[in-house]
Design a protein around this motif. Structure first.
Motif, mmCIF file in Angstrom:
data_model
loop_
_atom_site.group_PDB
_atom_site.id
_atom_site.type_symbol
_atom_site.label_atom_id
_atom_site.label_comp_id
_atom_site.label_asym_id
_atom_site.label_seq_id
_atom_site.Cartn_x
_atom_site.Cartn_y
_atom_site.Cartn_z
ATOM 1 N N LEU A 21 19.054 29.730 28.826
ATOM 2 C CA LEU A 21 19.101 31.018 29.510
ATOM 3 C C LEU A 21 19.579 30.920 30.956
ATOM 4 C CD1 LEU A 21 15.806 32.602 28.136
ATOM 5 C CD2 LEU A 21 18.158 33.080 27.433
ATOM 6 N N ALA A 22 20.051 29.753 31.357
ATOM 7 C CA ALA A 22 20.638 29.582 32.680
ATOM 8 C C ALA A 22 21.827 28.653 32.550
ATOM 9 C CB ALA A 22 19.620 29.017 33.666
ATOM 10 N N TYR A 23 22.862 28.908 33.339
ATOM 11 C CA TYR A 23 24.072 28.079 33.257
ATOM 12 C C TYR A 23 24.694 27.923 34.644
ATOM 13 C CZ TYR A 23 26.603 32.573 33.344
ATOM 14 O OH TYR A 23 27.102 33.815 33.689
ATOM 15 N N PRO A 24 25.420 26.817 34.852
ATOM 16 C CA PRO A 24 26.073 26.611 36.146
ATOM 17 C C PRO A 24 27.301 27.503 36.276
ATOM 18 C CG PRO A 24 26.611 24.825 34.663
ATOM 19 C CD PRO A 24 25.607 25.669 33.943
ATOM 20 N N CYS A 25 27.556 27.942 37.491
ATOM 21 C CA CYS A 25 28.692 28.813 37.781
ATOM 22 C C CYS A 25 29.522 28.203 38.902
ATOM 23 C CB CYS A 25 28.200 30.202 38.191
ATOM 24 S SG CYS A 25 29.509 31.340 38.698
ATOM 25 N N GLY A 26 30.825 28.170 38.716
ATOM 26 C CA GLY A 26 31.712 27.614 39.727
ATOM 27 C C GLY A 26 32.502 28.658 40.485
ATOM 28 N N CYS A 27 32.163 29.940 40.304
ATOM 29 C CA CYS A 27 32.938 31.033 40.893
ATOM 30 C C CYS A 27 32.582 31.271 42.361
ATOM 31 C CB CYS A 27 32.705 32.327 40.116
ATOM 32 S SG CYS A 27 33.242 32.287 38.402
ATOM 33 N N THR A 28 33.612 31.527 43.143
ATOM 34 C CA THR A 28 33.411 32.029 44.490
ATOM 35 C C THR A 28 33.429 33.557 44.435
ATOM 36 O OG1 THR A 28 35.775 32.142 44.988
ATOM 37 C CG2 THR A 28 34.644 30.047 45.441
ATOM 38 N N ARG A 29 33.053 34.180 45.515
ATOM 39 C CA ARG A 29 33.109 35.645 45.576
ATOM 40 C C ARG A 29 34.540 36.139 45.347
ATOM 41 N NH1 ARG A 29 30.161 39.957 47.325
ATOM 42 N NH2 ARG A 29 31.322 41.685 48.249
ATOM 43 N N GLN A 30 35.512 35.404 45.908
ATOM 44 C CA GLN A 30 36.909 35.798 45.721
ATOM 45 C C GLN A 30 37.325 35.682 44.259
ATOM 46 O OE1 GLN A 30 39.769 33.409 47.869
ATOM 47 N NE2 GLN A 30 41.342 34.998 47.764
ATOM 48 N N ASP A 31 36.858 34.629 43.575
ATOM 49 C CA ASP A 31 37.151 34.484 42.147
ATOM 50 C C ASP A 31 36.647 35.691 41.368
ATOM 51 O OD1 ASP A 31 38.226 31.946 42.571
ATOM 52 O OD2 ASP A 31 36.325 30.925 42.157
ATOM 53 N N ILE A 32 35.426 36.099 41.656
ATOM 54 C CA ILE A 32 34.827 37.227 40.951
ATOM 55 C C ILE A 32 35.610 38.505 41.226
ATOM 56 C CG2 ILE A 32 32.742 38.648 40.739
ATOM 57 C CD1 ILE A 32 31.153 36.106 41.544
ATOM 58 N N ALA A 33 35.976 38.709 42.490
ATOM 59 C CA ALA A 33 36.721 39.909 42.852
ATOM 60 C C ALA A 33 38.066 39.969 42.137
ATOM 61 C CB ALA A 33 36.925 39.948 44.369
ATOM 62 N N LEU A 34 38.738 38.827 42.008
ATOM 63 C CA LEU A 34 40.040 38.798 41.341
ATOM 64 C C LEU A 34 39.915 39.132 39.861
ATOM 65 C CD1 LEU A 34 41.636 35.643 43.035
ATOM 66 C CD2 LEU A 34 42.323 38.043 43.332
ATOM 67 N N VAL A 35 38.886 38.588 39.217
ATOM 68 C CA VAL A 35 38.683 38.882 37.791
ATOM 69 C C VAL A 35 38.383 40.358 37.596
ATOM 70 C CG1 VAL A 35 37.186 38.486 35.806
ATOM 71 C CG2 VAL A 35 37.950 36.553 37.194
ATOM 72 N N LEU A 36 37.530 40.910 38.424
ATOM 73 C CA LEU A 36 37.197 42.323 38.292
ATOM 74 C C LEU A 36 38.410 43.209 38.555
ATOM 75 C CD1 LEU A 36 33.691 42.416 40.026
ATOM 76 C CD2 LEU A 36 34.169 42.610 37.592
ATOM 77 N N ALA A 37 39.220 42.834 39.552
ATOM 78 C CA ALA A 37 40.413 43.619 39.854
ATOM 79 C C ALA A 37 41.390 43.606 38.685
ATOM 80 C CB ALA A 37 41.081 43.088 41.115
ATOM 81 N N SER A 38 41.504 42.454 38.026
ATOM 82 C CA SER A 38 42.449 42.342 36.906
ATOM 83 C C SER A 38 42.027 43.160 35.696
ATOM 84 C CB SER A 38 42.605 40.872 36.493
ATOM 85 O OG SER A 38 41.411 40.390 35.895
ATOM 86 N N THR A 39 40.744 43.491 35.616
ATOM 87 C CA THR A 39 40.246 44.280 34.492
ATOM 88 C C THR A 39 39.956 45.724 34.883
ATOM 89 O OG1 THR A 39 37.963 43.566 34.959
ATOM 90 C CG2 THR A 39 39.228 42.255 33.388
ATOM 91 N N GLY A 40 40.307 46.086 36.118
ATOM 92 C CA GLY A 40 40.105 47.450 36.561
ATOM 93 C C GLY A 40 38.676 47.803 36.895
ATOM 94 N N HIS A 41 37.870 46.793 37.171
ATOM 95 C CA HIS A 41 36.464 47.040 37.492
ATOM 96 C C HIS A 41 36.099 46.478 38.865
ATOM 97 C CE1 HIS A 41 36.494 47.290 33.048
ATOM 98 N NE2 HIS A 41 35.620 48.258 33.269
ATOM 99 N N ALA A 42 36.990 46.629 39.809
ATOM 100 C CA ALA A 42 36.762 46.065 41.137
ATOM 101 C C ALA A 42 35.878 46.986 41.967
ATOM 102 C CB ALA A 42 38.082 45.829 41.844
ATOM 103 N N LYS A 43 34.621 47.044 41.628
ATOM 104 C CA LYS A 43 33.701 47.860 42.407
ATOM 105 C C LYS A 43 32.499 47.041 42.816
ATOM 106 C CE LYS A 43 30.825 49.819 38.721
ATOM 107 N NZ LYS A 43 30.250 51.051 38.173
#
Length: 320
Positions: A99-121
């Motif tokens: 129920l827990a996993y390591p994450c390698g994402c930065t805030r910028q990584d997350i923002a880019l993924v959300l922007a690419s899917t139209g959910h950048a909020k």
């Protein structure tokens, strides 16, 4: 007065990022009154887990301010900065359960993924995590640890105590990815949130190595046997995440009451971040009267102990 289980235990858990202000005194007074009205214990926990934001000496100042207002804990305060072993044990338990996993994402990584899917909020200043590292790091180094919200929501929860089960109204599954958790707040009434959709897999241990608030508060409440949480309404949004963690760790769920917020001149919540002034305790009763007014309690005169006793009686007559 409502019938409570014996062994009531409440707490006030300030972050030592500065002295108490008018808004934090409302939460402190409400939590103290609730404990006293039900013949319970009242504890103080210093939530200094976010150490970069802590101000040296602020914890001692807060304890002294509370004492000046007649709000004295029944046990010595505990400090989250000294409880890392407990948090690590809880994280290890979640990792073992998948129920827990390591994450390698930065805030910028997350923002880019959300922007690419139209959910950048942003949600309350935070980006909703899209689950990028759920299936692995794909060569990235692990930076933080996250709670696998989707996996937990799609499985049956671990066994809970009777009190914990009664505190949660329901978890309604609408599909594999989304489960709405509903609970009851003693002041706000019925509440619900879809954590997987609205928050995403939230952080348990931060990239800078510090423990996240959500995990620390759940572990501490369980370790201290907290039965009732009375805190500011700004923290109500955290409740669903904390209930999910309580279920995942197999610990009891307290009852919740979220108090009204004191607003600043700009209409925003009064806080240290928007320039809230430290409490003026040259007249403690004046400060307490202001806090009591926010809680719908009648003003008092005379000595602080007498005022507190009168407010306990008023609180006992109105709480549920």
């Amino acid at each position: 007065m409502a019938c409570y289980l014996s062994g009531y235990k409440g707490r006030f858990a300030p972050s030592p990022t500065g002295p108490l202000h008018a808004g934090s005194l409302v939460a402190a007074l409400a939590s103290w009154l609730d404990a006293r009205a039900h013949g319970g214990q009242w504890l103080v926990r210093i939530e200094d887990v976010d150490m970069p934001r802590c101000v040296p000496g602020a914890a001692d100042t807060i304890v002294a301010q509370l004492s000046a207002c007649g709000l004295r804990p029944d046990e010595p305060p505990v400090y989250q900065s000294q409880r890392g072993a407990l948090y690590q044990a809880a994280l290890d338990q979640l990792i073992s359960a998948g129920l827990a996993y390591p994450c390698g994402c930065t805030r910028q990584d997350i923002a880019l993924v959300l922007a690419s899917t139209g959910h950048a909020k942003e949600r309350h200043g935070e980006l909703v995590y899209p689950g990028t590292c759920r299936q692995g790091l794909n060569g990235k180094p692990g930076r933080a640890w996250r709670f696998f919200t989707q996996k937990h929501a799609s499985n049956k929860p671990l066994a809970q105590s009777t009190r914990a089960q009664s505190a949660i109204n329901s978890i309604v599954h609408s599909d594999h990815d989304a489960a709405e958790l509903a609970w009851h707040d003693r002041r706000l009434g019925p509440q619900a949130q879809n954590v997987s959709r609205d928050v995403g897999d939230f952080v348990l241990k931060r990239a800078d190595g510090f423990w996240a608030y959500q995990l620390a508060v759940v572990v501490d409440d369980a370790a201290q046997g907290i039965t009732d949480i009375v805190r500011g309404e700004d923290l109500a949004d955290n409740t669903a995440r904390q209930i999910l963690l309580q279920r995942a760790l197999g610990v009891a769920t307290p009852r919740y009451l979220h108090t009204p917020l004191v607003l600043g001149a700009n209409g925003e919540k009064l806080s240290k971040q928007n320039g809230a002034k430290a409490l003026d305790l040259s007249d403690p009763l004046a400060a307490l009267n202001q806090a009591a007014g926010m809680l719908g309690l009648a003003p008092q005169s005379g000595r602080v102990p007498d005022a507190l006793a009168n407010w306990v009686a008023q609180w006992a007559a109105k709480v549920t």
